[in-house]
Write a protein that holds these residues in place. Structure first.
Motif, PDB file in Angstrom:
ATOM      1  N   UNK A  95       2.130   8.693  -2.558  1.00 45.76           N
ATOM      2  CA  UNK A  95       0.954   8.363  -3.364  1.00 45.76           C
ATOM      3  C   UNK A  95       0.399   9.598  -4.058  1.00 45.76           C
ATOM      4  N   UNK A  96       0.390  10.716  -3.342  1.00 43.63           N
ATOM      5  CA  UNK A  96      -0.082  11.956  -3.956  1.00 43.63           C
ATOM      6  C   UNK A  96       0.863  12.394  -5.077  1.00 43.63           C
TER       7      UNK A  96
ATOM      8  N   UNK B 241       7.213   3.248  -9.365  1.00 41.50           N
ATOM      9  CA  UNK B 241       6.663   2.183  -8.521  1.00 41.50           C
ATOM     10  C   UNK B 241       7.460   0.893  -8.688  1.00 41.50           C
ATOM     11  N   UNK B 242       7.797   0.576  -9.930  1.00 40.40           N
ATOM     12  CA  UNK B 242       8.541  -0.654 -10.202  1.00 40.40           C
ATOM     13  C   UNK B 242       9.923  -0.629  -9.562  1.00 40.40           C
TER      14      UNK B 242
ATOM     15  N   UNK C 258       6.267   0.306   6.465  1.00 41.67           N
ATOM     16  CA  UNK C 258       5.133   1.182   6.695  1.00 41.67           C
ATOM     17  C   UNK C 258       4.829   2.113   5.541  1.00 41.67           C
ATOM     18  N   UNK C 259       5.734   2.205   4.580  1.00 45.50           N
ATOM     19  CA  UNK C 259       5.484   3.027   3.406  1.00 45.50           C
ATOM     20  C   UNK C 259       4.788   2.157   2.358  1.00 45.50           C
ATOM     21  N   UNK C 260       3.551   2.442   2.101  1.00 45.99           N
ATOM     22  CA  UNK C 260       2.749   1.625   1.179  1.00 45.99           C
ATOM     23  C   UNK C 260       2.268   2.470   0.016  1.00 45.99           C
ATOM     24  N   UNK C 261       2.454   1.941  -1.209  1.00 43.05           N
ATOM     25  CA  UNK C 261       1.944   2.603  -2.399  1.00 43.05           C
ATOM     26  C   UNK C 261       0.635   1.939  -2.806  1.00 43.05           C
TER      27      UNK C 261
END
Length: 493
Positions: A26-27, A44-45, A489-492
């Motif tokens: 995210x950073x 992201x896509x 567990x990896x969420x954007x």
């Protein structure tokens, strides 16, 4: 915890690592978006697309967050031509560290005498191998003959003689329609322009390698380089027999194991099916079944090591230091016990996929598989490979079209679809899920009809899907994928 969950956890890193990776990504995306938001959005896509599709391309996989994050560092900013401890640029001590680690892990993982981690890709690895063999087998004897220590000491006449010798050597490799690769001497590729090339095929009835025919071709052609390995051959190879053939005709045995390196690393291929003890030079990519970053490796015997070590600047430009660092991380992962479980699951799942197709009367090249890939002849559905590939993509199943032996549709339209199990195995799919995947694929292809061209002929490209097939396939795929999330567990945000 099941075996499949253990494998998926290795890629996700567990809950704590996944949370940390979420923060990191995210950073990073926020920083990227501050300069070019469209790149951040496409990134992201891409994750969303990969999470929502059945990835069955045999040459693709999912690298761990540790591998992916390693590539996004300031190692990218460093030039480092040369080799460990012998660079043409100053300040490469940290690059030396990561390159040495990558080579160490590769040697230990594969039991190789020597490893070279600089190739940027599989093609680059093959080019390094080709020119290393030429340097060892042709250039070095010529220099000795001409009484020179290096090519710069040669007269113009002797240099022209050597250039002619280097450019007129012979290569024998598997034909493209039998499952070989473009880099094994085919004219559109530079390898076909470097070498006088011939191909060996497979038995026209079984589609299997016939070692007696390979030996006969080698005796007749007398190649300098005999290449074993494949990109679309769904069976294992006896490399002891290939070495016997090479030795008989005085050839260097080179094995391209780009597709099945993970099965060698995971000890699924052992004994005479492991190329490393038998080949003079072995090349591979580090992605595909090895599940690392996009890049290449060369393994060699000590005899060939000095020539391979000249890969840069002989063939390569500045090595990609950030990718070499990621190779070191991926190879360290592959040395963990969980990777052997993963590799065996790849092979077991390919068996299940093949059995699922055969039970539904689909036609497979060689009648099955004993590695990581399945080659489906789609002519039985009345389709070309291009139509089948596109129809499956419409339904959320990502594959690639591929030639089959003696393919009447050529290399563009093809008559086959190649399926691979490494990526979905990484996600935790097991044998039952792959049987379900076979069912979905057959349903899509059975409900795809070629269109007619304006002059009334059957099109090789356009097609029509029956109503409802896309929707039900995507719904069924989503049900499978939801059970095995990608990077859980990896969420954007």
């Amino acid at each position: 915890m099941t075996e499949s969950t253990t494998v998926n956890t290795q890629v996700s890193g567990g809950n704590d690592v996944a949370a940390t990776a979420s923060t990191a990504y995210n950073a990073a995306l926020e920083v990227i978006a501050s300069v070019e938001p469209r790149v951040a959005e496409a990134t992201r896509d891409e994750l969303a697309d990969q999470r929502s599709s059945l990835k069955l391309i045999a040459s693709e996989n999912y690298a761990s967050p540790a591998v992916l994050l390693t590539m996004g560092t300031w190692f990218s900013d460093k030039y480092a031509e040369g080799t460990v401890g012998h660079r043409f640029y100053a300040g490469c001590q940290n690059v030396d560290t990561v390159e040495a680690l990558a080579a160490e892990h590769a040697r230990e993982l594969f039991g190789a005498e020597y490893a070279y981690a600089q190739p940027h890709s599989g093609i680059d690895a093959n080019l390094v191998a080709f020119w290393s063999i030429l340097a060892h087998r042709v250039e070095s004897p010529a220099l000795e003959r001409f009484g020179a220590k290096n090519v710069n000491e040669l007269s113009e006449e002797d240099w022209e003689t050597l250039r002619h010798e280097l450019g007129n050597q012979r290569m024998l490799g598997m034909s493209l329609d039998a499952g070989g690769h473009l880099t094994h001497g085919f004219r559109p590729n530079i390898s076909g322009k470097m070498f006088h090339q011939r191909s060996y095929g497979t038995d026209p009835e079984t589609g299997l390698l016939d070692y007696d025919r390979v030996a006969a071709a080698a005796r007749e052609f007398k190649p300098l380089v005999l290449i074993a390995g494949y990109s679309a051959y769904p069976r294992r190879v006896n490399f002891a027999k290939m070495r016997e053939i090479a030795d008989e005709v005085g050839a260097t045995l080179m094995v391209d194991m780009a597709h099945f390196a993970g099965l060698v690393a995971g000890k699924v291929f052992t004994g005479e099916e492991n190329p490393v003890p038998y080949a003079h030079v072995v090349t591979t990519t580090t992605h595909k079944s090895l599940r690392g970053p996009r890049g290449g490796l060369v393994l060699a015997t000590e005899e060939y090591a000095p020539s391979v070590d000249r890969g840069c600047p002989m063939v390569l430009g500045g090595p990609l230091s950030h990718v070499m660092a990621a190779k070191a991380v991926a190879l360290a992962e592959a040395r963990q016990p969980a990777f052997a479980t993963y590799a065996q699951n790849i092979a077991d799942n390919a068996q299940s996929l093949a059995e699922g197709f055969l039970q539904r009367d689909a036609r497979l090249v060689t009648g099955g598989t004993d590695n990581h890939l399945v080659l489906l002849d789609v002519s039985g559905f009345g389709l070309t490979g291009r139509q089948a590939e596109s129809a499956l993509l419409d339904a959320g199943v990502v594959t690639n079209r591929n030639s089959v032996p003696a393919d009447p549709n050529g290399a563009w339209y093809t008559s086959g679809i190649r399926f691979g199990t490494p990526a979905l195995t990484t996600r935790g799919f097991g044998r039952d899920e792959f049987d379900r995947v076979a069912e979905l694929v057959v349903d899509v292809l059975s409900n795809t009809t070629p269109n007619l061209t304006k002059d009334g002929r059957t099109s090789k490209a356009s097609y029509t899907l029956a109503d409802g097939v896309v929707e039900r396939t995507k719904a069924a795929s989503a049900e499978l994928l939801d059970k095995h999330p990608l990077y859980p567990g990896l969420e954007l945000t």
